[in-house]
Design a protein around this motif. Structure first.
Motif, PDB file in Angstrom:
ATOM      1  N   ASN A 196      22.390  28.751 -19.155  1.00  0.00           N
ATOM      2  CA  ASN A 196      22.488  27.813 -20.273  1.00  0.00           C
ATOM      3  C   ASN A 196      21.193  27.833 -21.078  1.00  0.00           C
ATOM      4  O   ASN A 196      20.352  26.943 -20.942  1.00  0.00           O
ATOM      5  CB  ASN A 196      22.770  26.391 -19.761  1.00  0.00           C
ATOM      6  CG  ASN A 196      22.953  25.398 -20.897  1.00  0.00           C
ATOM      7  OD1 ASN A 196      23.342  25.768 -21.999  1.00  0.00           O
ATOM      8  ND2 ASN A 196      22.664  24.134 -20.637  1.00  0.00           N
ATOM      9  N   PRO A 197      20.975  28.855 -21.919  1.00  0.00           N
ATOM     10  CA  PRO A 197      19.747  28.886 -22.729  1.00  0.00           C
ATOM     11  C   PRO A 197      19.727  27.727 -23.713  1.00  0.00           C
ATOM     12  O   PRO A 197      20.752  27.358 -24.289  1.00  0.00           O
ATOM     13  CB  PRO A 197      19.836  30.244 -23.445  1.00  0.00           C
ATOM     14  CG  PRO A 197      21.278  30.605 -23.413  1.00  0.00           C
ATOM     15  CD  PRO A 197      21.838  30.015 -22.161  1.00  0.00           C
ATOM     16  N   ASP A 198      18.544  27.151 -23.898  1.00  0.00           N
ATOM     17  CA  ASP A 198      18.444  25.951 -24.732  1.00  0.00           C
ATOM     18  C   ASP A 198      17.282  26.085 -25.698  1.00  0.00           C
ATOM     19  O   ASP A 198      16.398  26.931 -25.543  1.00  0.00           O
ATOM     20  CB  ASP A 198      18.239  24.714 -23.854  1.00  0.00           C
ATOM     21  CG  ASP A 198      16.861  24.684 -23.219  1.00  0.00           C
ATOM     22  OD1 ASP A 198      16.013  23.866 -23.626  1.00  0.00           O
ATOM     23  OD2 ASP A 198      16.611  25.493 -22.304  1.00  0.00           O
ATOM     24  N   LEU A 199      17.279  25.219 -26.693  1.00  0.00           N
ATOM     25  CA  LEU A 199      16.178  25.093 -27.643  1.00  0.00           C
ATOM     26  C   LEU A 199      15.447  23.767 -27.505  1.00  0.00           C
ATOM     27  O   LEU A 199      14.436  23.554 -28.176  1.00  0.00           O
ATOM     28  CB  LEU A 199      16.699  25.231 -29.084  1.00  0.00           C
ATOM     29  CG  LEU A 199      17.256  26.601 -29.480  1.00  0.00           C
ATOM     30  CD1 LEU A 199      17.753  26.562 -30.910  1.00  0.00           C
ATOM     31  CD2 LEU A 199      16.216  27.687 -29.297  1.00  0.00           C
ATOM     32  N   TYR A 200      15.957  22.898 -26.658  1.00  0.00           N
ATOM     33  CA  TYR A 200      15.335  21.583 -26.480  1.00  0.00           C
ATOM     34  C   TYR A 200      13.927  21.732 -25.900  1.00  0.00           C
ATOM     35  O   TYR A 200      12.965  21.181 -26.451  1.00  0.00           O
ATOM     36  CB  TYR A 200      16.208  20.731 -25.561  1.00  0.00           C
ATOM     37  CG  TYR A 200      15.642  19.354 -25.279  1.00  0.00           C
ATOM     38  CD1 TYR A 200      15.890  18.300 -26.140  1.00  0.00           C
ATOM     39  CD2 TYR A 200      14.861  19.128 -24.147  1.00  0.00           C
ATOM     40  CE1 TYR A 200      15.380  17.032 -25.886  1.00  0.00           C
ATOM     41  CE2 TYR A 200      14.338  17.872 -23.891  1.00  0.00           C
ATOM     42  CZ  TYR A 200      14.588  16.825 -24.756  1.00  0.00           C
ATOM     43  OH  TYR A 200      14.054  15.590 -24.493  1.00  0.00           O
ATOM     44  N   GLY A 201      13.827  22.462 -24.783  1.00  0.00           N
ATOM     45  CA  GLY A 201      12.519  22.647 -24.154  1.00  0.00           C
ATOM     46  C   GLY A 201      11.534  23.366 -25.039  1.00  0.00           C
ATOM     47  O   GLY A 201      10.410  22.884 -25.258  1.00  0.00           O
ATOM     48  N   PRO A 202      11.890  24.545 -25.616  1.00  0.00           N
ATOM     49  CA  PRO A 202      10.938  25.236 -26.494  1.00  0.00           C
ATOM     50  C   PRO A 202      10.492  24.414 -27.694  1.00  0.00           C
ATOM     51  O   PRO A 202       9.319  24.457 -28.075  1.00  0.00           O
ATOM     52  CB  PRO A 202      11.725  26.483 -26.929  1.00  0.00           C
ATOM     53  CG  PRO A 202      12.661  26.737 -25.809  1.00  0.00           C
ATOM     54  CD  PRO A 202      13.057  25.379 -25.305  1.00  0.00           C
ATOM     55  N   PHE A 203      11.408  23.644 -28.298  1.00  0.00           N
ATOM     56  CA  PHE A 203      11.032  22.865 -29.485  1.00  0.00           C
ATOM     57  C   PHE A 203       9.991  21.809 -29.134  1.00  0.00           C
ATOM     58  O   PHE A 203       8.954  21.689 -29.805  1.00  0.00           O
ATOM     59  CB  PHE A 203      12.274  22.208 -30.085  1.00  0.00           C
ATOM     60  CG  PHE A 203      11.970  21.276 -31.224  1.00  0.00           C
ATOM     61  CD1 PHE A 203      11.730  21.770 -32.495  1.00  0.00           C
ATOM     62  CD2 PHE A 203      11.895  19.897 -31.025  1.00  0.00           C
ATOM     63  CE1 PHE A 203      11.441  20.910 -33.547  1.00  0.00           C
ATOM     64  CE2 PHE A 203      11.606  19.043 -32.067  1.00  0.00           C
ATOM     65  CZ  PHE A 203      11.373  19.542 -33.332  1.00  0.00           C
ATOM     66  N   TRP A 204      10.237  21.038 -28.064  1.00  0.00           N
ATOM     67  CA  TRP A 204       9.319  19.958 -27.733  1.00  0.00           C
ATOM     68  C   TRP A 204       8.041  20.479 -27.082  1.00  0.00           C
ATOM     69  O   TRP A 204       6.978  19.843 -27.211  1.00  0.00           O
ATOM     70  CB  TRP A 204      10.002  18.942 -26.833  1.00  0.00           C
ATOM     71  CG  TRP A 204      10.976  18.090 -27.581  1.00  0.00           C
ATOM     72  CD1 TRP A 204      12.330  18.089 -27.482  1.00  0.00           C
ATOM     73  CD2 TRP A 204      10.645  17.118 -28.588  1.00  0.00           C
ATOM     74  NE1 TRP A 204      12.885  17.188 -28.354  1.00  0.00           N
ATOM     75  CE2 TRP A 204      11.866  16.568 -29.047  1.00  0.00           C
ATOM     76  CE3 TRP A 204       9.456  16.665 -29.143  1.00  0.00           C
ATOM     77  CZ2 TRP A 204      11.916  15.601 -30.029  1.00  0.00           C
ATOM     78  CZ3 TRP A 204       9.513  15.681 -30.120  1.00  0.00           C
ATOM     79  CH2 TRP A 204      10.725  15.157 -30.548  1.00  0.00           C
ATOM     80  N   ILE A 205       8.107  21.594 -26.398  1.00  0.00           N
ATOM     81  CA  ILE A 205       6.883  22.193 -25.862  1.00  0.00           C
ATOM     82  C   ILE A 205       5.981  22.630 -27.002  1.00  0.00           C
ATOM     83  O   ILE A 205       4.762  22.386 -26.985  1.00  0.00           O
ATOM     84  CB  ILE A 205       7.231  23.369 -24.933  1.00  0.00           C
ATOM     85  CG1 ILE A 205       7.820  22.847 -23.617  1.00  0.00           C
ATOM     86  CG2 ILE A 205       5.998  24.220 -24.649  1.00  0.00           C
ATOM     87  CD1 ILE A 205       8.324  23.940 -22.700  1.00  0.00           C
ATOM     88  N   PHE A 241      21.060  22.165 -27.280  1.00  0.00           N
ATOM     89  CA  PHE A 241      20.227  21.100 -26.725  1.00  0.00           C
ATOM     90  C   PHE A 241      20.927  20.389 -25.566  1.00  0.00           C
ATOM     91  O   PHE A 241      20.512  19.302 -25.171  1.00  0.00           O
ATOM     92  CB  PHE A 241      19.878  20.086 -27.818  1.00  0.00           C
ATOM     93  CG  PHE A 241      19.046  20.664 -28.931  1.00  0.00           C
ATOM     94  CD1 PHE A 241      17.671  20.566 -28.914  1.00  0.00           C
ATOM     95  CD2 PHE A 241      19.651  21.322 -30.001  1.00  0.00           C
ATOM     96  CE1 PHE A 241      16.901  21.105 -29.933  1.00  0.00           C
ATOM     97  CE2 PHE A 241      18.892  21.871 -31.016  1.00  0.00           C
ATOM     98  CZ  PHE A 241      17.513  21.765 -30.984  1.00  0.00           C
ATOM     99  N   ASP A 242      21.962  21.010 -25.041  1.00  0.00           N
ATOM    100  CA  ASP A 242      22.759  20.403 -23.971  1.00  0.00           C
ATOM    101  C   ASP A 242      22.162  20.761 -22.614  1.00  0.00           C
ATOM    102  O   ASP A 242      22.688  21.590 -21.870  1.00  0.00           O
ATOM    103  CB  ASP A 242      24.214  20.879 -24.067  1.00  0.00           C
ATOM    104  CG  ASP A 242      25.115  20.151 -23.083  1.00  0.00           C
ATOM    105  OD1 ASP A 242      24.699  19.083 -22.574  1.00  0.00           O
ATOM    106  OD2 ASP A 242      26.228  20.643 -22.814  1.00  0.00           O
ATOM    107  N   VAL A 243      21.015  20.158 -22.301  1.00  0.00           N
ATOM    108  CA  VAL A 243      20.360  20.353 -21.012  1.00  0.00           C
ATOM    109  C   VAL A 243      19.930  18.994 -20.477  1.00  0.00           C
ATOM    110  O   VAL A 243      19.745  18.041 -21.242  1.00  0.00           O
ATOM    111  CB  VAL A 243      19.129  21.279 -21.117  1.00  0.00           C
ATOM    112  CG1 VAL A 243      19.539  22.709 -21.366  1.00  0.00           C
ATOM    113  CG2 VAL A 243      18.180  20.806 -22.209  1.00  0.00           C
ATOM    114  N   ASP A 244      19.773  18.923 -19.171  1.00  0.00           N
ATOM    115  CA  ASP A 244      19.304  17.683 -18.575  1.00  0.00           C
ATOM    116  C   ASP A 244      17.850  17.835 -18.138  1.00  0.00           C
ATOM    117  O   ASP A 244      17.248  18.917 -18.247  1.00  0.00           O
ATOM    118  CB  ASP A 244      20.175  17.276 -17.384  1.00  0.00           C
ATOM    119  CG  ASP A 244      20.299  18.385 -16.343  1.00  0.00           C
ATOM    120  OD1 ASP A 244      19.368  19.206 -16.222  1.00  0.00           O
ATOM    121  OD2 ASP A 244      21.330  18.435 -15.649  1.00  0.00           O
TER     122      ASP A 244
END
Length: 306
Positions: free
Chosen positions: A117-126, A86-89
């Motif tokens: 930097n693959p993340d899960l922050y965007g997919p989770f909240w989308i 989840f380390d994305v801006d």
């Protein structure tokens, strides 16, 4: 004692001039280890290989994996391990959303936007936003369709939230898991040139669903023709992102298997979009009759008639 002239400093001229004057002199050349040679000897790379490197970023893949390994060195049972996902801006998330909305032919979405930097922050909240967008828009659509009917009594359908969450999150995790397993299996059968991690595939699928958030809001419009036009536009954009992203991963495989894989990816995506539209918006709704309280006389009459 040394003469005075021997202790004076002398200015040395150009190196080339000195070498010309003394042909027997020996020269030593010290090169900078960080400096790359201007001319490399070796066989030229094929154009197909260069195209693959440009599209998939194979030259940077090893460095990226090493950096990712250094970044995610914490044990998987610790909070710090999952915190890296989840380390994305905000700028990175917006850039990836823009990449999912504007698919460019010849540009790989994973290489350009995700691999660093693959993340899960965007997919989770989308996915979470899409769940509530579909559930709320489905309730509002049902209300607007029956608005003005005297026999209709609006009852919120909260079960749509749980149903939508089950469908969206199952699709966003199980389909990437199946695709990742299939690519790993084919990679063991065929010397493939590409390697997508499970996290990268989940990231691609998650961001590809963003287009359905405004589409689900516009599905409130009580016109079936407009709804189906919207779903076809959303399917065309998101399906193009998936097809152009995963085609380089399978095109070195057997031609039929490669085409079947891309067709399956697009068909599953179509099944999700069409299924959500048909179930949450175009499904025939039961009429909710107004609730009435039976009087004692009505109860007695009903008992005699029975």
């Amino acid at each position: 004692m040394a003469a005075a002239d021997d202790l004076q400093f002398e200015e040395f001229g150009d190196t080339a001039t000195s070498l010309a004057a003394n042909s027997d002199a020996t020269t030593i050349s010290i090169e900078d280890p960080g400096e790359t040679p201007k001319h490399k000897s070796g066989p030229p790379r094929s154009s197909r290989r260069e195209e693959d490197d440009e599209l998939l970023g194979n030259d940077d893949s090893d460095k990226t994996e090493l950096l990712a390994g250094q970044k995610k060195s914490s044990p998987f049972w610790t909070f710090e391990y999952y915190q890296t996902f989840f380390d994305v801006d905000t700028y990175q998330v917006f850039d990836r959303i823009k990449g999912s909305l504007l698919p460019i032919p010849g540009k790989n979405f994973v290489r350009l936007s995700i691999r660093s930097n693959p993340d899960l922050y965007g997919p989770f909240w989308i996915c979470a936003t899409l769940v509530f967008a579909i559930a709320i828009s489905g309730n509002l659509s049902n209300f607007l369709i029956h608005l003005g009917e005297k026999t209709y009594h609006y009852v919120p359908e909260f079960q749509k939230v749980s149903i939508a969450a089950t469908i969206i999150y199952a699709y966003a995790w199980l389909v990437p898991l199946a695709l990742w397993g299939f690519l790993m299996w084919r990679n063991s059968k065929v010397m493939n040139i590409v390697s997508y991690s499970f996290l990268e595939i989940v990231c691609v699928y998650g961001y590809s669903l963003f287009i359905y958030i405004p589409t689900a809001i516009l599905w409130i419009i009580p016109q079936k023709a407009v709804r189906w036009i919207l779903v076809m536009v959303a399917l065309g954009i998101s399906g193009s992102v998936l097809a152009m992203t995963f085609w380089p991963a399978v095109r070195e495989d057997n031609r039929r298997i490669a085409l079947a894989t891309i067709v399956t990816i697009v068909l599953l995506h179509m099944l999700l979009s069409v299924g959500c539209l048909a179930y949450f918006f175009d499904a025939p709704e039961m009429d909710h009759l107004p609730t009435t309280i039976a009087t004692p006389n009505q109860t007695a009459a009903a008992a005699k008639s029975s």
